[in-house]
Design an enzyme around this catalytic site. Structure first.
Site, PDB file in Angstrom:
ATOM      1  N   GLY A  69       0.829  -1.197   0.000  1.00  0.00           N
ATOM      2  CA  GLY A  69       0.000   0.000   0.000  1.00  0.00           C
ATOM      3  C   GLY A  69       0.859   1.239   0.000  1.00  0.00           C
ATOM      4  NE  ARG A  70       3.524   2.457   5.472  1.00  0.00           N
ATOM      5  CZ  ARG A  70       3.406   3.613   6.130  1.00  0.00           C
ATOM      6  NH1 ARG A  70       4.183   4.626   5.842  1.00  0.00           N
ATOM      7  NH2 ARG A  70       2.519   3.737   7.089  1.00  0.00           N
ATOM      8  CB  CYS A 101     -10.245  26.371  18.465  1.00  0.00           C
ATOM      9  SG  CYS A 101     -10.405  27.871  17.502  1.00  0.00           S
ATOM     10  CG  ASP A 102      -8.807  19.589  19.497  1.00  0.00           C
ATOM     11  OD1 ASP A 102      -8.186  19.625  20.580  1.00  0.00           O
ATOM     12  OD2 ASP A 102      -9.382  18.587  19.074  1.00  0.00           O
TER      13      ASP A 102
HETATM   14  C1  LIG Z   1      -5.233  -6.036   4.638  1.00  0.00           C
HETATM   15  C2  LIG Z   1      -4.278  -4.955   4.261  1.00  0.00           C
HETATM   16  N1  LIG Z   1      -3.463  -5.160   3.201  1.00  0.00           N
HETATM   17  C3  LIG Z   1      -2.588  -4.216   2.804  1.00  0.00           C
HETATM   18  C4  LIG Z   1      -2.507  -3.012   3.456  1.00  0.00           C
HETATM   19  C5  LIG Z   1      -1.493  -2.009   2.990  1.00  0.00           C
HETATM   20  O1  LIG Z   1      -0.470  -1.942   3.916  1.00  0.00           O
HETATM   21  P1  LIG Z   1       0.820  -1.053   3.700  1.00  0.00           P
HETATM   22  O2  LIG Z   1       0.347   0.321   3.377  1.00  0.00           O
HETATM   23  O3  LIG Z   1       1.533  -1.127   4.988  1.00  0.00           O
HETATM   24  O4  LIG Z   1       1.610  -1.652   2.584  1.00  0.00           O
HETATM   25  C6  LIG Z   1      -3.311  -2.758   4.574  1.00  0.00           C
HETATM   26  C7  LIG Z   1      -3.217  -1.507   5.302  1.00  0.00           C
HETATM   27  O5  LIG Z   1      -3.898  -1.217   6.254  1.00  0.00           O
HETATM   28  C8  LIG Z   1      -4.226  -3.758   4.986  1.00  0.00           C
HETATM   29  O6  LIG Z   1      -5.020  -3.575   6.048  1.00  0.00           O
END
Ligand SMILES: Cc1ncc(COP(=O)(O)O)c(C=O)c1O
Length: 365
Positions: free
Chosen positions: A200-201, A312-313
């Site tokens: 993902g990231r 304002c938090d």
């Molecule tokens: C089931 C699942 N797969 C993949 C990812 C992606 O993870 P990352 O961004 O750490 O690669 C996530 C992120 O929350 C996830 O929950």
């Protein structure tokens, strides 16, 4: 190699299907889904979905008995609270996954319900800095694979989730390949296993840069104990929710008129007070004819500030003790890079809305 999609919600599944992706190429990888979302997956024939509890099995049995279930097991993250520079930035295992000890029981329950369990999933935690964690969980997957065989399931899917980072990707990939060869080499050779990763990231983090301006300042006053504070146009409740997680936020580049100041390494905080230890690259971005234009600011050229969001938090604090170049003023700009990991994803994409188009977000005056 094949490309597929990991979806976490009804909205994400709908979005991906609207791009003419085959339902076979989607894993609905959220182990705790709303019943209506399972029904939606059923109507669209998105069969592969994860689970990690018995209630989920009952829901799947009720709403999508033909689903191809994937058991999510728990990762063991070295906790960041014990050592902030190790392990995962986000310990997803706090929320999801069964233990190995429980895996037999839940698989027996699935068998009793007549459900089709086709494999295993795990996630070592997002932003995983310890690549050995992959090795350990691939080994554990093999153990659960055998438990499943004893229960009567022949698994064909191993989904190792995400967690991959830019700065250790090669190392992580090498650890993964070695562990897969050691633990699943026979099945890989016979073509009897689908190995899935869900980075993902690694894919999305560099896609977003936030440019935000300084909107207010408070100077330090010894007599009243007031500290030097910078208020910026964006904060925890808009695009910088990375500030919630230690280690996620990188130090902002500061743009002051024609000069740009970029920290060389990690987030310099005022507690790192050694005179020689903190270096900031200062670049003149205005004069094209100036050669190089990079100099190094040392501790004496920097000041301690806290950086606050605009609401304002009082929870809306971005960095508690940052070392920034002296003389920050209203109208200067802060540039936060690589905010597309969890940050914008959590805010905009997850569950409730459509993909946003821009790569650069600008907030400010
Ligand atoms: C089931 C699942 N797969 C993949 C990812 C992606 O993870 P990352 O961004 O750490 O690669 C996530 C992120 O929350 C996830 O929950």
């Amino acid at each position: 190699m094949k490309i597929g999609f990991d979806c976490a919600s009804h909205t994400e599944v709908a979005e991906i299907l609207s791009l003419s992706v085959s339902p076979n190429d989607i894993i609905y990888a959220n182990p705790c889904k709303a019943p209506s979302h399972i029904r939606y997956a059923s109507t669209k024939n998105v069969k592969k979905m994860t689970f990690d509890n018995i209630t989920e099995l009952y829901k799947i049995k009720a709403h999508f008995p033909d689903a191809e279930c994937i058991l999510r097991f728990k990762a063991h993250d070295p906790t960041p609270s014990k050592n902030p520079s190790e392990g995962a930035l986000y310990e997803l295992s706090k929320k999801y996954g069964v233990t190995i000890d429980y895996s037999r029981e839940i698989l027996l329950q699935a068998k009793k319900l007549g459900l089709n369990v086709i494999g295993l999933a795990f996630h070592v935690g997002s932003g995983q800095r310890n690549v050995r964690t992959y090795t350990r969980h691939i080994e554990e997957a093999r153990r659960i694979w055998e438990i499943a065989r004893e229960v009567g399931y022949t698994f064909t899917v191993l989904d190792m989730g995400g967690g991959f980072m830019y700065n250790n990707f090669e190392e992580a990939a090498s650890a993964v390949n070695t562990a897969l060869d050691n633990e699943f080499g026979d099945m890989i050779e016979q073509g009897g296993i689908d190995i899935v990763a869900e980075p993902g990231r690694y894919v999305s983090a560099p896609a977003f840069t936030l440019v935000t301006s300084v909107i207010a300042m408070r100077e330090e006053r010894e007599e009243t104990g007031e500290k030097r504070m910078v208020y910026i146009a964006d904060g925890l409740y808009s695009n910088i929710n990375a500030a919630f997680w230690p280690g996620e936020l990188t130090y902002p580049t500061v743009v002051k008129g024609k000069r740009t100041y970029t920290a060389k390494s990690t987030l310099p905080t005022s507690s790192a007070s050694s005179d020689s230890g903190i270096e900031v690259e200062e670049e003149d971005n205005g004069s094209m004819d100036q050669e190089g234009g990079i100099s190094t600011l040392m501790r004496g050229d920097l000041q301690e500030y806290s950086i606050w969001g605009p609401t304002c938090d009082c929870m809306d604090i971005v960095i508690e003790d940052a070392l920034l170049p002296k003389g920050i003023e209203v109208g200067d700009w802060f540039v936060f890079k690589d905010l597309g990991g969890k940050i914008l994803i959590s805010l905009f994409l997850y569950f409730d809305s459509k993909v946003i188009g821009g790569m650069l977000t600008i907030t400010g005056q």
